[in-house]
Each structure stands twice: as C-alpha cells, then as structure tokens.
Design a protein around this motif. Sequence first.
Motif, PDB file in Angstrom:
ATOM      1  N   LEU A 433       0.827  -1.203   0.000  1.00 49.11           N
ATOM      2  CA  LEU A 433       0.000   0.000   0.000  1.00 49.11           C
ATOM      3  C   LEU A 433       0.862   1.254   0.000  1.00 49.11           C
ATOM      4  CD1 LEU A 433      -2.750   1.352   0.132  1.00 49.11           C
ATOM      5  CD2 LEU A 433      -2.704   1.083   2.618  1.00 49.11           C
ATOM      6  N   LYS A 434       1.941   1.239   0.770  1.00 48.82           N
ATOM      7  CA  LYS A 434       2.832   2.402   0.805  1.00 48.82           C
ATOM      8  C   LYS A 434       3.491   2.624  -0.555  1.00 48.82           C
ATOM      9  CE  LYS A 434       6.449   4.572   3.543  1.00 48.82           C
ATOM     10  NZ  LYS A 434       5.680   5.827   3.604  1.00 48.82           N
ATOM     11  N   LEU A 435       3.850   1.540  -1.251  1.00 47.43           N
ATOM     12  CA  LEU A 435       4.437   1.673  -2.576  1.00 47.43           C
ATOM     13  C   LEU A 435       3.425   2.244  -3.574  1.00 47.43           C
ATOM     14  CD1 LEU A 435       6.504  -1.638  -2.813  1.00 47.43           C
ATOM     15  CD2 LEU A 435       7.384   0.684  -2.532  1.00 47.43           C
ATOM     16  N   PHE A 436       2.167   1.844  -3.430  1.00 47.30           N
ATOM     17  CA  PHE A 436       1.135   2.386  -4.309  1.00 47.30           C
ATOM     18  C   PHE A 436       0.988   3.896  -4.119  1.00 47.30           C
ATOM     19  CE2 PHE A 436      -0.886  -1.879  -5.034  1.00 47.30           C
ATOM     20  CZ  PHE A 436      -0.858  -1.802  -6.414  1.00 47.30           C
ATOM     21  N   LEU A 437       1.217   4.367  -2.907  1.00 46.56           N
ATOM     22  CA  LEU A 437       1.000   5.782  -2.592  1.00 46.56           C
ATOM     23  C   LEU A 437       2.235   6.648  -2.812  1.00 46.56           C
ATOM     24  CD1 LEU A 437      -1.015   5.357   0.730  1.00 46.56           C
ATOM     25  CD2 LEU A 437      -1.938   5.864  -1.535  1.00 46.56           C
ATOM     26  N   ILE A 443       1.712  13.765  -7.858  1.00 48.64           N
ATOM     27  CA  ILE A 443       0.544  13.964  -8.712  1.00 48.64           C
ATOM     28  C   ILE A 443      -0.346  15.074  -8.163  1.00 48.64           C
ATOM     29  CG2 ILE A 443      -1.558  12.875  -9.615  1.00 48.64           C
ATOM     30  CD1 ILE A 443      -0.024  10.215  -9.560  1.00 48.64           C
ATOM     31  N   LEU A 444      -0.588  15.051  -6.859  1.00 46.46           N
ATOM     32  CA  LEU A 444      -1.456  16.054  -6.247  1.00 46.46           C
ATOM     33  C   LEU A 444      -0.834  17.441  -6.303  1.00 46.46           C
ATOM     34  CD1 LEU A 444      -2.774  14.096  -3.136  1.00 46.46           C
ATOM     35  CD2 LEU A 444      -3.906  14.457  -5.332  1.00 46.46           C
ATOM     36  N   MET A 445       0.493  17.533  -6.189  1.00 45.58           N
ATOM     37  CA  MET A 445       1.144  18.835  -6.285  1.00 45.58           C
ATOM     38  C   MET A 445       1.046  19.389  -7.700  1.00 45.58           C
ATOM     39  SD  MET A 445       2.657  21.362  -4.920  1.00 45.58           S
ATOM     40  CE  MET A 445       3.089  20.809  -3.277  1.00 45.58           C
ATOM     41  N   ILE A 446       1.170  18.532  -8.699  1.00 44.42           N
ATOM     42  CA  ILE A 446       0.999  18.974 -10.084  1.00 44.42           C
ATOM     43  C   ILE A 446      -0.420  19.499 -10.303  1.00 44.42           C
ATOM     44  CG2 ILE A 446       0.899  18.167 -12.471  1.00 44.42           C
ATOM     45  CD1 ILE A 446       3.177  16.231 -11.779  1.00 44.42           C
ATOM     46  N   MET A 447      -1.399  18.813  -9.722  1.00 51.41           N
ATOM     47  CA  MET A 447      -2.780  19.258  -9.846  1.00 51.41           C
ATOM     48  C   MET A 447      -2.977  20.611  -9.174  1.00 51.41           C
ATOM     49  SD  MET A 447      -4.611  15.571  -9.112  1.00 51.41           S
ATOM     50  CE  MET A 447      -6.287  16.052  -9.480  1.00 51.41           C
ATOM     51  N   SER A 448      -2.368  20.823  -8.013  1.00 54.31           N
ATOM     52  CA  SER A 448      -2.493  22.106  -7.314  1.00 54.31           C
ATOM     53  C   SER A 448      -1.844  23.231  -8.113  1.00 54.31           C
ATOM     54  CB  SER A 448      -1.866  22.005  -5.924  1.00 54.31           C
ATOM     55  OG  SER A 448      -2.542  21.056  -5.130  1.00 54.31           O
ATOM     56  N   LYS A 449      -0.709  22.941  -8.739  1.00 55.61           N
ATOM     57  CA  LYS A 449      -0.048  23.967  -9.561  1.00 55.61           C
ATOM     58  C   LYS A 449      -0.913  24.335 -10.755  1.00 55.61           C
ATOM     59  CE  LYS A 449       4.688  22.746  -8.257  1.00 55.61           C
ATOM     60  NZ  LYS A 449       5.983  22.170  -8.708  1.00 55.61           N
ATOM     61  N   ARG A 462      -3.130  23.115  -0.199  1.00 51.93           N
ATOM     62  CA  ARG A 462      -4.126  22.521  -1.092  1.00 51.93           C
ATOM     63  C   ARG A 462      -3.822  21.043  -1.334  1.00 51.93           C
ATOM     64  NH1 ARG A 462      -9.248  23.820  -2.673  1.00 51.93           N
ATOM     65  NH2 ARG A 462      -9.667  23.246  -4.836  1.00 51.93           N
ATOM     66  N   SER A 463      -2.569  20.729  -1.590  1.00 50.04           N
ATOM     67  CA  SER A 463      -2.185  19.331  -1.799  1.00 50.04           C
ATOM     68  C   SER A 463      -2.435  18.504  -0.548  1.00 50.04           C
ATOM     69  CB  SER A 463      -0.710  19.244  -2.196  1.00 50.04           C
ATOM     70  OG  SER A 463      -0.468  19.890  -3.425  1.00 50.04           O
ATOM     71  N   PHE A 565       4.952  19.930   4.117  1.00 49.08           N
ATOM     72  CA  PHE A 565       3.631  19.955   4.732  1.00 49.08           C
ATOM     73  C   PHE A 565       2.615  19.178   3.907  1.00 49.08           C
ATOM     74  CE2 PHE A 565      -0.537  21.890   5.450  1.00 49.08           C
ATOM     75  CZ  PHE A 565      -0.612  21.874   6.834  1.00 49.08           C
ATOM     76  N   ASN A 566       2.782  19.169   2.589  1.00 45.19           N
ATOM     77  CA  ASN A 566       1.802  18.515   1.723  1.00 45.19           C
ATOM     78  C   ASN A 566       1.807  16.998   1.865  1.00 45.19           C
ATOM     79  OD1 ASN A 566       4.433  18.756   0.453  1.00 45.19           O
ATOM     80  ND2 ASN A 566       3.517  17.829  -1.350  1.00 45.19           N
ATOM     81  N   THR A 567       2.881  16.418   2.394  1.00 43.71           N
ATOM     82  CA  THR A 567       2.928  14.968   2.610  1.00 43.71           C
ATOM     83  C   THR A 567       2.913  14.605   4.087  1.00 43.71           C
ATOM     84  OG1 THR A 567       5.348  15.041   2.491  1.00 43.71           O
ATOM     85  CG2 THR A 567       4.159  14.556   0.455  1.00 43.71           C
TER      86      THR A 567
END
Length: 774
Positions: A433-437, A443-449, A462-463, A565-567
């Motif tokens: 599960l950790k490897l999947f994440l 990805i989430l940071m790219i979306m926030s940008k 936001r991320s 902070f985002n992670t």
Amino acid sequence: MASLKDIGVAAAINILSAFIFLVAFAILRLQPFNDRVYFPKWYLKGLRTDPTHSGAFVRKFVNLDFRSYIRFLNWIPDALRMPEPELIDHAGLDSAVYLRIYLIGLKIFVPIAFLTWAVLVPVNWTNSTLELAKINNVTSTDIDKLSISNIPVGSQRFWSHLVMAYAITFWVCYVLFKEYAKVASMRLQFLASERRRPDQFTVLARNVPPDPDESVSELVEHFFLVNHPDHYLTHQVVYNANKLAKLVQKKKKLQNWLVYYKNKYSRNSTKRPFMKTGFLGLWGKKVDAIEHHESEVEKLSKEIAAERERIADDPKSIMPAAFVSFKSRWGAAVCAQTQQSRNPTIWLTEWAPEPRDVYWPNLAIPYVSLSVRRLIIAVAFFFLTFFFMIPIALVQSLASLEGIEKAAPFLKPVIQKSFVNALITGFLPGIVLKLFLIFLPTILMIMSKFEGFISLSSLERRSASRYYLFNFVNVFLGSIITGSAFEQLDSFIHQSANDIPKTIGVAIPIKATFFITYIMVDGWAGIAGEILMLKPLIIYHLKNFFLVKTEKDREEAMDPGSLGFNTGEPRIQFYFLLGLVYATVTPVILPFIIIFFGLAYVVFRHQVINVYNQEYESAAAFWPDVHGRVITALVISQILLMGLLSTKKAAQSTPFLIALPVLTIWFHRFCKGRYEPAFIRYPLQEAMMKDTLERAREPNLNLKGYLQNAYIHPIFKACEDDEDEEEVLNEKWENESVIVPTKRQSRRNTPIPSKVSGGSSPSLPETVQELPQP
C-alpha cells in the motif's frame, strides 16, 4: 487477516528495520565526509564549517575517535534539549508549530489509551461472540476479541462504549481548544516581534482591468494614488517570464554537464571526453563533449538575452497584476482586507506572499481562467480517487489469506507454511500500500499547480487537503469496504440481504489488524528511514565527486529539503483518524499510534534543528486546516460508532450518540469564530503598533529602497548575476514603477503631482485641468 503471530512477525521486522536505520544514521552522521548531509542547516546559516583533522589522510573521511561511537545516541537528547522559543528563532514558527501536531497526538492518545485499556479492553475480552460467529464462517483472530465485535448483539455493555465516546470527545475538544488558543497567541506574538519583511508592506493586486490609454503599470500607480493617496509607495508589475525561466534552467543543467566533463578531462588530460548527441547519449553524432556544451551554453545565452528583450518590449508580457507596496503596515492591511472597487471582480487585493514563498509561474495565469482550471482538477481528482480503489482492493486481498484459501484452494499448501503466512499477512499489505502511494504527493502537487495557486504555502496546503481526502476515501474507507466484502464473501453469498449490514458491522473493527501492519511499516520503519536521508546522501556525494569545484558549488550540492507539509501533515492526520475511530472500537491499535507520534516527534525535531531549511515562513497559517481535519476525524469516528452500534441493536444507547456530532460541530464553529481571524486577517491595532515602534527606532528608514526590488522576478536577478553586460536592461525592470508617463485623456485624477510633468490633478472629475500642450 493478520493473527497475533502475524502481527508479532510484522512488528519484529519493522522494529528491526527501524533499529538498523537509526544505528546506520547514528554512525554515518559522525563521519566527516557526511557532515554537510546531516547538518546542512548550520552550514547555510554560516555557523558550521567542514571538520578539519590533522594526521592521517583517512581522518578526513572517517571518524577514528571511538569514544564518539559510544555516545552515538546523543542526537536524541540533543534534539529535545532546544527550548521552543529558541527553536522558533532558529527554524521559524512554521516548523515549531508543525512539531506541536505530534505533541497533540501524544496529549490526546496517551490518556485515551490508558482509559480505554482500563475500561473497554476488559469489557470486550470477556465475551465469546466471535467464537460463536466462526460457525457461520466469519473470520476472526485473538486480536479481534479485544474489539467491540466480541460483544453480543443487544448487550448492555455498549453503554461503556457510549460513555467512552463522550469522554474521548470532551478530551479531544479540550486539547484542541487549548492548542488553538496557544498557537494563535504564538502567531500574533511572532508577527509582533518579527523583523521587517517586504510582505508586511505589500499586497498583490489582481485582475487589473484593461485600459486603452494606459499600460498596466501606469494604471496601477494611478489607481492606488487616488484610492490610497497617503499610504501608496511603489509597485512592481508581474511579467510572464515562464519561457525565460525554462531557458535559464536548461542553461544551468548544461553548465553542470560542462563542469562534469571539464573535471573529467582535468583528471585525465590525455583523453578528451566525447559524447553522442542523441537521446540520453545512446546514439547520434559523436562530438567533443566540452566543445559541444560550450557551444550549447553560448547559444542559450543568446536566446536568454533575446527573450529578456522581448519581455521588456512586448506589452503582452505584462500580466494584469502587480505587487503594490505601502508606506506602512497599516496601509497595507487596510488595502489587503477591503474591497477596492464597486465591481467586486476587478482590483482584487490580498496579502502578498513573502518573496521566497511566491510561486512565480502561476502569476502568469489569467485570473479569469482559475475557476475553469479548478473545475477541471476537481473532476480529475474525483476520477483519480475512484480508480485508485482497484489497487486498494488488490492490497486487501493480500491481507486476508483465509479468504484466498476459500476462493483458491490450490494455493493452500504454500500459504499454510507458517513463516510465509505470517510474512504475507503481517508485513506485505502495508508495504504494498505504501508503494502504491509513493507517487501520489507528486501527482497532487501537479494538480495544485495547475489550479493556479500563487504561493508555495498555498500549494502545499491545497495538496495536503486533497491528500487527506484521498487517504480517507481510498486507504481508510476503501480498506474497510473492499476488505470486509472480500473477507466475508462466503457469508454474503449464503445469507439473506437483511443480515449483510450485521456482517459488515462485525467486519469493520476486524480491519484494525490491517491498519496495525500499515502503521508499523509507514509510521515506524518509514519514520526511521526519514532520518537516514539515503537519497540526499547519495545525491550529495555524486554531485561532490563530479560537479563541485568551488565552495558555492558545494553549498548548492547540499539538499536540506523541508518539512513537506503537503505529505507530512496528511500522514499525521491519517493517524489521528485511525486513533479516534478505533479508540472505542479496537483500542489495541492505540499503542502503535502512540509509538508513531513519539518517534516522529524526536526524528522531525532533529531534522528541523539540523537539516530542513524551510522555503517560506507563513507564521503557522496552516493551523486552521490542522484543527479542522482533527475535528473531521472526530465527527467521522462518532458517525461510524453510531452505525456500528445500530447493527448491534443497541437501541437504548445509540440515540445518545446523536448529540456528539452536533456538539463537536458547534465547538468547531466556536473555535473558528474565536481564533481563525488571527490566521487570515492582520489586526490594524497590531499593524499600527509595529509601525509606530519602527518609526521611533528608525526615523530615517528608506522604506522605498528596501521595497523597490523585493518582488522582481528572481529569474531576472539570476540573469543579472550571469550577464553583467545587461545592466541597463536590469534597471528597466527595477525602476519601471518609478517613472510613469501619464497618457490617459479620459480621467486624469491623480491627487498628487505627476512624476513626469510635475503638475497635479484634482481628484474630482468636474475640476480636471488639462496639461499644457508643448
């Protein structure tokens, strides 16, 4: 599902992994050649220099003082010794408050663990419900006997869980209330005592309306001279320099390769280095590497100069936005916190981020497109969250070998081997599960940008919000729902539809064993691996060997990183969620969570003191988000407990739980109204006090000189360092807001003398005077 033996094997593996990581760190940090890896913050502050050792050559690389190895665990008391006020001065308020989140975890869960183990564990253990349920093929282990699943339907013992839910709610709210008040006080005190910064005097004005007679710079100056005549000082328009930034970054990479090949040639001057010009140097024309990179760097330098000229001459390169600076903090606070125009969609003002917090590429995004971008990302995030359910379901299938045996009997001989069974069910699901994440934060940071946030702090917040939502839906709910359905597959098939909710109600607390394995992998071994800093260690030594020629190169080779902070914060909040949900359901999970909070606090305190170099300082602006997510976890735990008790036919006790979410939400609204304004608005009283003190201490302060170049795009400053011949062009960037010719014929209403003509124009339209024609 993991049994007690499986949990023991997983615990042994993760404890051993954590121990190896910590011992390796304790030894590596003592070696002189690793000093810049494990203490970069002190080097960046200029308070530490490279260790010097006389004698044998090997002493430059290896610490031969065996007495230091005896004290190899001294880093732990050293990390805890620095008091919080000193920590704030050393690392900033953001870092100090971030560490308080771990302390809140300890403050909340240590008393809860003692209470639940003293009350609920005996209540849960002294029943035989799960033993009888095995007759109906409901899978369970000895650990599950410590959970609420082991209490029979309709039992009066559920009153103890209800009372504990109230006790936990009041304790969590009390801790959160005290912390919110403390952090709000720390923030106001920090802002009052903070040294002068450009963002204290500056606001960001966006969506500047187009004007046919004036440029953006002229329009901004005239608008603020009219509407803030006593406080406006200067401004800096925003340029679209994204293409220029990419060219400069490309040039920097080529220069690194040029340094590498020159160093390689200096070591062996009899052989010139060659390379192929194709993809990754695998094919293409073979050329002299040094000459090729020198020509490419020269070519890029010309492109950079041409692009800078284009930006200077092209009005389309100027965005309808500007950083506007004021003569006082009071004036900036009034502008940032009020509406500037009768049309609420133009002249939008907000506090400017501090210069190092600005995410410059997003300033070039038109303001009108932000709503569309955020809608696109909202849809994309929904599909990302939905489709990620598939790997989550696969992970859950690994967590239940008993269920696999029922569906695939031919695997039974392999699975029944004791160690294989324990390893797969106790360790593998968490690590998979950790490897999947692992790629999710990127990805989430790219979306926030893509959404267009203009500061690094807002991007990270936001991320973090999306990461927390993703963890809740996929990791938490996904693990429970898909895992429960798979584990009880045989029971679902052979029972009536009315009995399915009961089976799910029994299965939800049983998933605690999976989360225990995940906590040990992510929260124990993962945190210990954080302090080892294996990736920065390898990268630093590679750069140091191939690229470093000067002391400046050596500083650039260091990668201190930051708290992230985002992670980091969503990870902490996930443990809050698990702890609060399972505190009344399966209290056995609480000691594992407490170990995480304790270990993480020590590790990250050490990293904050010695390693991390924060990219920005937001004065703990993230705290309302932290508070809100803990409240969310608390409400979720209450709702899930109500749902669970409803499947247990606890008709007398369940209705009393309805008041808990109501009280919790009321408490959140009270805290939001009482303390949140301190995090989103700056009191005018505080601003005036700070301005008054500064004028008394520095009556001759040249504030305009201090603010004039604070918000110039850093890429222009980088080019200035590399290309001294363009000094005249640099002055154009830096002085653009100083001389503004007035071209507008429609509304000359600047109430002070023009900077060009020396004339003045009254602010009332009917008394406008025309400038004399030459």
